[in-house]
Design a protein around this motif. Structure first.
Motif, mmCIF file in Angstrom:
data_model
loop_
_atom_site.group_PDB
_atom_site.id
_atom_site.type_symbol
_atom_site.label_atom_id
_atom_site.label_comp_id
_atom_site.label_asym_id
_atom_site.label_seq_id
_atom_site.Cartn_x
_atom_site.Cartn_y
_atom_site.Cartn_z
ATOM 1 N N ASP A 176 36.226 33.881 37.025
ATOM 2 C CA ASP A 176 36.478 35.260 36.596
ATOM 3 C C ASP A 176 35.692 36.275 37.422
ATOM 4 O O ASP A 176 34.693 35.954 38.068
ATOM 5 N N LYS A 182 38.099 39.811 33.272
ATOM 6 C CA LYS A 182 38.038 38.360 33.109
ATOM 7 C C LYS A 182 39.144 37.625 33.877
ATOM 8 O O LYS A 182 39.304 36.416 33.733
ATOM 9 N N GLU A 183 39.895 38.362 34.707
ATOM 10 C CA GLU A 183 40.897 37.718 35.551
ATOM 11 C C GLU A 183 40.215 37.060 36.754
ATOM 12 O O GLU A 183 39.081 37.385 37.115
ATOM 13 N N SER A 184 40.929 36.143 37.404
ATOM 14 C CA SER A 184 40.369 35.407 38.538
ATOM 15 C C SER A 184 40.087 36.320 39.729
ATOM 16 O O SER A 184 40.827 37.277 39.989
ATOM 17 N N ILE A 206 35.282 29.091 31.177
ATOM 18 C CA ILE A 206 36.182 30.248 31.122
ATOM 19 C C ILE A 206 37.647 29.862 30.915
ATOM 20 O O ILE A 206 38.448 30.696 30.498
ATOM 21 N N SER A 216 46.888 31.327 36.002
ATOM 22 C CA SER A 216 46.182 32.205 36.932
ATOM 23 C C SER A 216 46.715 32.044 38.350
ATOM 24 O O SER A 216 46.899 33.025 39.080
#
Length: 475
Positions: A176, A182-184, A206, A216
């Motif tokens: 993250d 909290k996105e890659s 995560i 993702s």
């Protein structure tokens, strides 16, 4: 809470403050920004060598500790590292201010990637090595690349470079981005060419399961433009699944016949490996100064990218010959009393298995002793408890350290090195587990003999075990 409206880059920037500046990537970014003419300040709670020495060399003296007053000079932009939590006093001061802010991936994209053609190397395994081989090859081909990589590339003695060429090589981490995103990380890197080496479950802190990880990667694939290119390891069913709906061209690489780039099984000669491959029904041969099937695959992915950049195979071979390796990837740290001590970053069960397989190929007549420290958030959980049993199949002897327990998880969810030792022992292999590094060193002193290869596997410093072992052996 940070104001999302201020998560942007100002029109005028002279001063930049970096929170968490002593992280490997953050310090590298600080150096790149300093080289680009910006005035840099920073802060961290752990300021010690080698990062403190590196920052001092480039005339950056960070604040010790996180405090509101570290922002009193009102920088034009604040870059927030992944280690920063929303409860951090400096993050709270940032939230109360009107200062603009970016995450590390956003900053890398805004300042360095957007003006270049982005090549993003992604996947659970092999990212750092593949990035390093590619960056080195582009440099030796005269294409003057820029890059940011998660390891020190021996040929540059650095993990970053700002070049004048058309390409930026980025290590595309699926971890993250920041406490406010909290996105890659790799979703910020604007890929034009992407390599996907593998997709397995990892980062248990995560991601809940493999489906979240694949989701993702699907988001990442959607970022590729119609004229983009994905080089995908289609032997991996998870990779094949996520690239199936890609809107750009996909070329597969691997040993299976459904790939575009099809490898023959390699032949290892010491620390050099030779393998053949076919592409468009034409047959070629390559040799690399690395060992293991996984490094043949990494080099095949690089070859595919370089081919699409216009390089012929003979030029690619010349560039591969000049690759000097990556720190902490099968790195020989020294020899003493006839014992070779090797350092490797492997920690996921698959990475451990492939690393030991490659070392056994390189040293077929020697006893291979694996020393493993479970240190990541995933390896200290019981999720891989049984997976590690076969990961050490190529080791003649295994020495395990008990991990430092993770906080806030149930005892039954903790990984146990002693239990793993019992399971491996059933396979009639020599294995021991210890609570401390001191106990491991004492055991190794009595175990090791001339000709042994010791592979020390950890994603951390492992209490400086490599140098201590060499000193103990009389180096």
């Amino acid at each position: 809470m940070l104001n999302p409206a201020r998560n942007s880059i100002p029109q005028k920037i002279e001063t930049i403050h970096i929170m968490g500046i002593c992280g490997t990537g953050m310090a590298a970014l600080a150096g790149m920004l300093k080289q680009s003419g910006y005035t840099i300040t920073g802060s961290d709670s752990h300021i010690y060598p080698p990062m403190s020495d590196f920052l001092k060399q480039i005339d950056i003296l960070p604040f010790e500790g996180y405090r509101a007053e570290n922002l009193e000079h009102k920088p034009d932009l604040v870059i927030v590292g992944n280690v920063i939590t929303r409860k951090n006093p400096e993050a709270q001061a940032l939230a109360a201010s009107d200062l603009a802010y970016l995450s590390f991936p956003q900053a890398l994209a805004e300042f360095f990637i957007q003006s270049r053609k982005s090549i993003v190397i992604s996947g659970t395994h092999g990212k750092t090595t593949t990035c390093s081989i590619l960056a080195s090859a582009l440099f030796h081909a005269g294409l003057d690349p820029s890059f940011m990589i998660g390891g020190i590339v021996a040929g540059f003695n650095s993990n970053n470079r700002v070049g004048n060429g058309p390409f930026f090589v980025a290590e595309g981490d699926e971890y993250d981005t920041a406490f406010f995103d909290k996105e890659s990380k790799f979703l910020h890197y604007r890929p034009h060419i992407a390599v996907i080496t593998s997709i397995e479950f990892d980062h248990a802190d995560i991601f809940d399961d493999i489906e979240q990880i694949k989701a993702s990667f699907r988001k990442f694939i959607k970022l590729l433009p119609a004229d983009g290119l994905i080089i995908a390891h289609l032997d991996d069913p998870n990779v094949a699944e996520v690239v199936a709906d890609a809107s750009c061209k996909v070329e597969g690489y691997g040993f299976a016949p459904q790939n575009d780039w099809i490898l023959d099984y390699p032949v290892t000669l010491g620390n050099r490996t030779e393998f053949g491959f076919t592409y468009n029904r034409d047959a070629f041969n390559l040799a690399i100064p690395l060992t293991g099937r996984h490094n043949c695959l990494n080099s095949m992915a690089v070859t595919a990218v370089l081919h699409h950049a216009g390089l012929p195979v003979d030029t690619i071979q010349q560039c591969l010959d000049k690759f000097g390796g990556v720190k902490r990837r099968q790195e020989i740290r020294g020899k003493a009393r006839g014992v070779t001590v090797i350092d490797d970053f492997a920690h996921h069960p698959t990475a451990v298995k492939l690393t030991l397989e490659g070392l056994k190929m390189a040293y077929p007549g020697n006893r291979l002793v694996a020393v493993f420290e479970p240190r990541t958030n995933s390896s200290r959980r019981s999720i891989f408890q049984t997976s590690y049993i076969e990961a050490f199949a190529d080791a003649d002897a295994v020495v395990l350290r008990e991990p430092v327990p993770l906080e806030n998880i149930a005892v039954e969810d903790h990984f146990s090195s002693s239990r793993l030792a019992e399971d491996i022992r059933v396979k009639n292999r020599h294995v021991w587990s210890f609570q401390t590094t001191d106990e491991i060193l004492e055991h190794l002193a009595g175990l090791l003999e001339e000709g042994d290869i010791v592979a020390i596997l950890s994603n951390g410093g492992f209490d400086n075990i490599h140098e201590r072992l060499l000193q103990l052996l009389g180096a």
